[in-house]
Scaffold this motif. Structure first.
Motif, mmCIF file in Angstrom:
data_model
loop_
_atom_site.group_PDB
_atom_site.id
_atom_site.type_symbol
_atom_site.label_atom_id
_atom_site.label_comp_id
_atom_site.label_asym_id
_atom_site.label_seq_id
_atom_site.Cartn_x
_atom_site.Cartn_y
_atom_site.Cartn_z
ATOM 1 N N GLY A 1 0.422 -1.000 -0.047
ATOM 2 C CA GLY A 1 0.595 0.004 0.071
ATOM 3 C C GLY A 1 0.827 0.900 -0.119
ATOM 4 O O GLY A 1 0.245 2.108 0.445
ATOM 5 N N LEU A 2 2.010 1.503 -0.740
ATOM 6 C CA LEU A 2 2.463 2.411 -0.434
ATOM 7 C C LEU A 2 2.837 2.706 -2.302
ATOM 8 O O LEU A 2 3.010 2.136 -3.030
ATOM 9 N N GLU A 3 2.936 4.666 -2.256
ATOM 10 C CA GLU A 3 3.322 4.807 -3.083
ATOM 11 C C GLU A 3 4.609 4.745 -4.023
ATOM 12 O O GLU A 3 5.848 6.085 -3.351
ATOM 13 N N PRO A 4 5.528 3.852 -5.057
ATOM 14 C CA PRO A 4 6.379 4.620 -4.914
ATOM 15 C C PRO A 4 7.131 5.774 -5.855
ATOM 16 O O PRO A 4 5.813 6.103 -6.398
ATOM 17 N N VAL A 5 8.202 5.980 -5.226
ATOM 18 C CA VAL A 5 8.067 7.862 -5.648
ATOM 19 C C VAL A 5 9.812 7.509 -6.719
ATOM 20 O O VAL A 5 10.492 6.614 -5.788
ATOM 21 N N TRP A 6 10.349 8.138 -7.874
ATOM 22 C CA TRP A 6 10.830 8.226 -8.154
ATOM 23 C C TRP A 6 11.835 10.010 -9.091
ATOM 24 O O TRP A 6 10.802 10.549 -8.779
ATOM 25 N N SER A 7 12.906 10.301 -8.103
ATOM 26 C CA SER A 7 13.186 11.104 -9.048
ATOM 27 C C SER A 7 15.058 11.108 -9.594
ATOM 28 O O SER A 7 15.362 10.142 -8.813
ATOM 29 N N CYS A 8 15.199 12.133 -10.387
ATOM 30 C CA CYS A 8 16.466 12.192 -11.231
ATOM 31 C C CYS A 8 16.586 13.607 -11.069
ATOM 32 O O CYS A 8 15.490 14.115 -11.656
ATOM 33 N N ARG A 9 17.943 13.740 -11.735
ATOM 34 C CA ARG A 9 18.632 14.650 -12.654
ATOM 35 C C ARG A 9 18.074 14.958 -14.282
ATOM 36 O O ARG A 9 18.387 13.163 -14.251
ATOM 37 N N LYS A 10 17.680 15.539 -14.957
ATOM 38 C CA LYS A 10 17.692 15.516 -15.577
ATOM 39 C C LYS A 10 18.510 14.542 -16.738
ATOM 40 O O LYS A 10 18.282 13.959 -17.845
ATOM 41 N N GLU A 11 19.467 14.760 -16.740
ATOM 42 C CA GLU A 11 20.972 14.684 -17.379
ATOM 43 C C GLU A 11 20.410 13.599 -17.151
ATOM 44 O O GLU A 11 21.998 12.774 -17.748
#
Length: 151
Positions: free
Chosen positions: A111-121
């Protein structure tokens, strides 16, 4: 920063099957601080117990060696940010996709929301996020300061 689209993920996940000689397994305490992994859980958590209690992770093994891993790099309320690392000798073979899919499956089952982040490059991470059903949502400027040159 990306927003997770569970419908897009489910459509792609249905087509996923591990190649021969490759297996997925949960990360354990022994995998917490591998010396030759640059993006490693030990850089995000105090110790292996804390890491495993707040999400843990999954790895893809090829011939008994970890090729790629996806893991909890941060957890807040019902959100879990995913960190991914693939050893240099195993890159561009899709192993990060399999590891991240296992981590996303775990998030959804809990029941967790996966989160993704990264620099565009970071093109590899950016393209992997899109392949997993994440959609770009917010662009935040990332500034690099020039090095200070000492006389």
């Amino acid at each position: 920063n990306f927003r997770f689209d569970s419908t897009r993920y489910a459509a792609r996940r249905a087509q996923l099957s591990l190649p021969p000689a490759v297996e997925a397994r949960p990360l354990g305490a022994d995998d917490f601080a591998l010396p030759d992994i640059s993006v490693s859980p030990h850089k995000f958590w105090r110790d292996a117990d804390q890491f495993l209690a707040h999400g843990g992770g999954w790895c893809i093994e090829r011939d008994g060696e970890i090729a790629s891993m996806a893991f909890s790099s941060f957890r807040f309320d019902n959100q879990l940010e995913i960190g991914v690392e693939t050893r240099a000798d195993y890159r561009v073979r899709g192993y990060a996709y399999y590891a991240a899919s296992a981590m996303i499956d775990q998030c959804l089952a809990q029941g967790l929301e996966p989160v993704w982040s990264c620099r565009k490059e970071n093109r590899g991470s950016y393209k992997l996020a899109e392949a997993l059903g994440f959609e770009p949502a917010v662009e935040i400027p990332y500034y690099r300061l020039p090095p200070i040159i000492q006389p």
